[in-house]
Design an enzyme around this catalytic site. Structure first.
Site, PDB file in Angstrom:
ATOM      1  N   ASP A 143       0.909  -0.883   0.188  1.00  0.00           N
ATOM      2  CA  ASP A 143      -0.108   0.093   0.185  1.00  0.00           C
ATOM      3  C   ASP A 143       0.866   1.058   0.076  1.00  0.00           C
ATOM      4  O   ASP A 143       2.144   0.813   0.775  1.00  0.00           O
ATOM      5  CB  ASP A 143      -0.692  -0.322   1.344  1.00  0.00           C
ATOM      6  CG  ASP A 143      -1.663   0.941   1.207  1.00  0.00           C
ATOM      7  OD1 ASP A 143      -2.348   1.256  -0.015  1.00  0.00           O
ATOM      8  OD2 ASP A 143      -2.033   1.953   2.309  1.00  0.00           O
ATOM      9  N   SER A 144       0.759   2.602   0.178  1.00  0.00           N
ATOM     10  CA  SER A 144       1.124   3.837  -0.271  1.00  0.00           C
ATOM     11  C   SER A 144       1.623   3.897   1.328  1.00  0.00           C
ATOM     12  O   SER A 144       2.406   4.959   1.213  1.00  0.00           O
ATOM     13  CB  SER A 144       0.381   5.203  -0.979  1.00  0.00           C
ATOM     14  OG  SER A 144      -1.453   4.757   0.027  1.00  0.00           O
ATOM     15  N   GLY A 195      -2.886   9.202  -3.993  1.00  0.00           N
ATOM     16  CA  GLY A 195      -4.435  10.000  -4.720  1.00  0.00           C
ATOM     17  C   GLY A 195      -3.965  10.694  -5.056  1.00  0.00           C
ATOM     18  O   GLY A 195      -4.864  11.442  -6.541  1.00  0.00           O
ATOM     19  N   CYS A 251      -4.464  -1.005  -2.220  1.00  0.00           N
ATOM     20  CA  CYS A 251      -4.631   0.276  -2.491  1.00  0.00           C
ATOM     21  C   CYS A 251      -5.244   0.338  -3.993  1.00  0.00           C
ATOM     22  O   CYS A 251      -5.096   0.328  -4.923  1.00  0.00           O
ATOM     23  CB  CYS A 251      -3.311   1.006  -2.326  1.00  0.00           C
ATOM     24  SG  CYS A 251      -2.393   2.243  -3.251  1.00  0.00           S
ATOM     25  N   CYS A 255     -11.186   3.866   0.333  1.00  0.00           N
ATOM     26  CA  CYS A 255      -9.817   4.134   0.213  1.00  0.00           C
ATOM     27  C   CYS A 255      -9.590   2.479   1.948  1.00  0.00           C
ATOM     28  O   CYS A 255      -9.867   3.271   2.276  1.00  0.00           O
ATOM     29  CB  CYS A 255      -9.057   5.141   0.198  1.00  0.00           C
ATOM     30  SG  CYS A 255      -7.640   5.740   0.498  1.00  0.00           S
TER      31      CYS A 255
END
Length: 273
Positions: free
Chosen positions: A9-10, A42, A73, A184
């Protein structure tokens, strides 16, 4: 299979999916990469996010010997899921389709909403995913820039978060939805605030649990689930966490968000052998 499940994920958001996976498949090993050195995704061009996703996914396969990759993500899923599935030699599971399935299964009025990052919402990924369900629903969507940054700072409640939520969620409130998908993986950490703004008649839907079920089913179909001798002797899997940013910040905040499983963090990319 003794190899781990890989996921990325970010930053911290995918820990909601990691929590669901650990609870559902306690015997499985897990490797999680949080790309905190390059978050947030994003607001970045989708081409850049696609490159990040390929780098992280291939690292999970090459550096950690992952037997499956979970793109935890929404923005990365919207940017590059098809490419990852085409080129990776292991199963790839996303968060968008499981979330869409849960959303349409929850609604009773047919009026649903989804919130996500600018990149996810502008990609139209959820519009396509909901349409694929074949259920006649009216979908309202809104981008929520700023939500990820609050979570990444560990600020999940308070006046600042509430003011931003009231402004960003106004179109969804006006759409009179009965179900809202938190599109999200960071957003479940803001569920209390989002729920207060939306009101008690709106059900908040998280893709984390549905994604965990999808991972289990995909591993089972592929013969990759770890064999467990019996319910009384289920071994606990090993859980590794890596961050491209500040290691101590990730360990501290990640541990508070996930739980005791995250007691240490490794640097990513890993050092060459």
């Amino acid at each position: 299979m003794e190899r781990p499940i890989g996921m990325f994920d970010s930053g911290f958001g995918g820990l909601t999916v990691a929590r669901a996976l650990i609870d559902l498949l306690p015997a499985e090993d897990l490797v999680y990469i949080g790309d905190t050195g390059r978050y947030p995704y994003g607001s970045k061009p989708l081409d850049d996010v696609r490159d990040y996703a390929r780098e992280l996914a291939w690292s999970l396969v090459d550096d950690y010997d992952a037997k499956a990759v979970v793109v935890a993500c929404n923005t990365a899923t919207a940017a590059g899921l098809d490419e990852l599935r085409a080129e990776l030699p292991v199963p790839v599971v996303d968060v968008i389709r499981p979330g869409a399935r849960a959303l349409v299964a929850t609604t009773t009025t047919g009026r649903v909403g989804v919130i996500g990052t600018v990149g996810t919402v502008s990609s139209g990924a959820y519009i396509r995913a909901v349409a694929e369900m074949g259920v006649p629903v009216s979908l309202a969507s809104a981008a929520c820039p700023g939500f990820v940054e609050f979570v990444e700072r560990g600020q999940t409640t308070g006046d600042e978060v509430m003011v931003l939520a009231e402004r960003l969620l106004a179109p969804i409130v006006d759409a009179d939805v009965d179900s809202l998908l938190l599109g999200c993986t960071h957003y479940p950490f803001l569920a209390r605030t989002i729920g207060d703004v939306m009101g008690p008649n709106v059900t908040l839907v998280s893709s984390a649990d549905e994604t965990a079920f999808a991972v289990r089913d995909r591993l089972d179909e592929s013969g990759l689930l770890r064999a467990v001798a019996g319910a009384s002797s289920v071994p606990r899997g090993r859980h590794r966490f890596a961050s491209s940013g500040d290691i101590e910040v990730f360990r501290d905040l990640g541990g508070r968000l996930l739980g005791p499983e995250l007691d240490q963090t490794e640097p990513w990319p890993p050092a060459a052998p």
